[in-house]
Motif scaffolding. Structure first.
Motif, PDB file in Angstrom:
ATOM      1  N   ARG A  88       0.854  -1.187   0.000  1.00 33.81           N
ATOM      2  CA  ARG A  88       0.000   0.000   0.000  1.00 33.81           C
ATOM      3  C   ARG A  88       0.891   1.238   0.000  1.00 33.81           C
ATOM      4  O   ARG A  88       1.759   1.385   0.843  1.00 33.81           O
ATOM      5  CB  ARG A  88      -0.919   0.017   1.216  1.00 33.81           C
ATOM      6  N   SER A 134      -3.058   6.969   0.439  1.00 38.79           N
ATOM      7  CA  SER A 134      -4.292   7.492  -0.145  1.00 38.79           C
ATOM      8  C   SER A 134      -3.987   8.637  -1.090  1.00 38.79           C
ATOM      9  O   SER A 134      -2.976   9.323  -0.959  1.00 38.79           O
ATOM     10  CB  SER A 134      -5.228   7.988   0.965  1.00 38.79           C
ATOM     11  N   CYS A 135      -4.871   8.818  -2.029  1.00 41.81           N
ATOM     12  CA  CYS A 135      -4.747   9.919  -2.992  1.00 41.81           C
ATOM     13  C   CYS A 135      -6.104  10.179  -3.608  1.00 41.81           C
ATOM     14  O   CYS A 135      -7.066   9.485  -3.300  1.00 41.81           O
ATOM     15  CB  CYS A 135      -3.755   9.554  -4.096  1.00 41.81           C
ATOM     16  N   MET A 176     -11.593   8.922  -0.696  1.00 42.19           N
ATOM     17  CA  MET A 176     -10.252   8.947  -1.287  1.00 42.19           C
ATOM     18  C   MET A 176      -9.936   7.569  -1.849  1.00 42.19           C
ATOM     19  O   MET A 176     -10.333   6.554  -1.269  1.00 42.19           O
ATOM     20  CB  MET A 176      -9.202   9.297  -0.232  1.00 42.19           C
ATOM     21  N   LEU A 177      -9.211   7.542  -2.944  1.00 45.13           N
ATOM     22  CA  LEU A 177      -8.721   6.279  -3.482  1.00 45.13           C
ATOM     23  C   LEU A 177      -7.441   5.891  -2.749  1.00 45.13           C
ATOM     24  O   LEU A 177      -6.784   6.735  -2.143  1.00 45.13           O
ATOM     25  CB  LEU A 177      -8.422   6.409  -4.976  1.00 45.13           C
ATOM     26  N   ASP A 178      -7.082   4.630  -2.814  1.00 41.90           N
ATOM     27  CA  ASP A 178      -5.803   4.157  -2.299  1.00 41.90           C
ATOM     28  C   ASP A 178      -4.957   3.683  -3.473  1.00 41.90           C
ATOM     29  O   ASP A 178      -5.477   3.180  -4.469  1.00 41.90           O
ATOM     30  CB  ASP A 178      -5.999   2.990  -1.323  1.00 41.90           C
ATOM     31  N   LYS A 179      -3.649   3.857  -3.339  1.00 45.60           N
ATOM     32  CA  LYS A 179      -2.708   3.381  -4.352  1.00 45.60           C
ATOM     33  C   LYS A 179      -1.967   2.174  -3.795  1.00 45.60           C
ATOM     34  O   LYS A 179      -1.557   2.163  -2.638  1.00 45.60           O
ATOM     35  CB  LYS A 179      -1.690   4.468  -4.722  1.00 45.60           C
ATOM     36  N   TYR A 199      -4.969   1.834  -8.684  1.00 42.96           N
ATOM     37  CA  TYR A 199      -5.842   2.659  -7.850  1.00 42.96           C
ATOM     38  C   TYR A 199      -7.033   1.816  -7.414  1.00 42.96           C
ATOM     39  O   TYR A 199      -7.641   1.117  -8.230  1.00 42.96           O
ATOM     40  CB  TYR A 199      -6.309   3.893  -8.626  1.00 42.96           C
ATOM     41  N   ASN A 241     -10.691   1.736  -5.041  1.00 44.15           N
ATOM     42  CA  ASN A 241     -11.763   2.417  -4.329  1.00 44.15           C
ATOM     43  C   ASN A 241     -12.289   1.430  -3.283  1.00 44.15           C
ATOM     44  O   ASN A 241     -12.854   0.398  -3.636  1.00 44.15           O
ATOM     45  CB  ASN A 241     -12.865   2.815  -5.308  1.00 44.15           C
ATOM     46  N   TYR A 251     -14.600   2.106  -1.051  1.00 42.86           N
ATOM     47  CA  TYR A 251     -15.919   2.523  -0.598  1.00 42.86           C
ATOM     48  C   TYR A 251     -17.040   1.959  -1.467  1.00 42.86           C
ATOM     49  O   TYR A 251     -18.124   1.687  -0.991  1.00 42.86           O
ATOM     50  CB  TYR A 251     -16.032   4.050  -0.570  1.00 42.86           C
TER      51      TYR A 251
END
Length: 134
Positions: free
Chosen positions: A80, A83-84, A98-101, A116, A118, A120
């Motif tokens: 991980r 977040s971005c 926020m998305l995570d990379k 990327y 999501n 949620y």
């Protein structure tokens, strides 16, 4: 009458045993996205949902990464990166998230890639091109 109700009860009970668990990421075969941007750009993230406790898809991101392999079945190491990339969604309590990379790498790969995710929203996940889901 008692026997009819008892028979109905056992029929319903046995019918429930044949249902499959959800969300069920494993067992989908080697399902790779046809879109070359899927997962690789912020506006086309892998939607794994499950971040919110008690949600229907809680923990699906763990299943996803455990099922992800390289193109020839190589084990994938996942890191991980943070977040971005904020996104809007009026259906969420705060109006978005926020998305995570994540960095993906496997033995023999020329260089690691970033995807990327999501956490949620949920859609049936696919593997980004260059990877497979088992």
């Amino acid at each position: 009458m008692k026997y009819a109700l008892l028979l109905l009860f056992f029929a319903l009970l046995s019918g429930c045993q044949t249902t499959s668990p959800e969300p069920g990421i494993t067992g989908q075969g080697e399902f790779t996205a046809s879109d070359p941007e899927y997962g690789y750009v912020p506006h086309k993230p892998v939607k794994l949902g499950g971040f919110l406790r008690g949600s229907k898809y809680e923990g699906s991101h763990i299943e996803y990464f455990q099922s992800l392999t390289g193109p020839n079945g190589e084990p994938v190491k996942v890191k991980r990166l943070g977040s971005c990339c904020p996104f809007e969604d009026k259906t969420m309590p705060f109006g978005g998230g926020m998305l995570d990379k994540y960095e993906l790498r496997y033995r023999g790969q020329k260089k690691p890639v970033t995807i990327y995710v999501n956490l949620y929203q949920f859609e049936a996940p696919q593997a980004p091109q260059g990877f497979t889901l088992l």
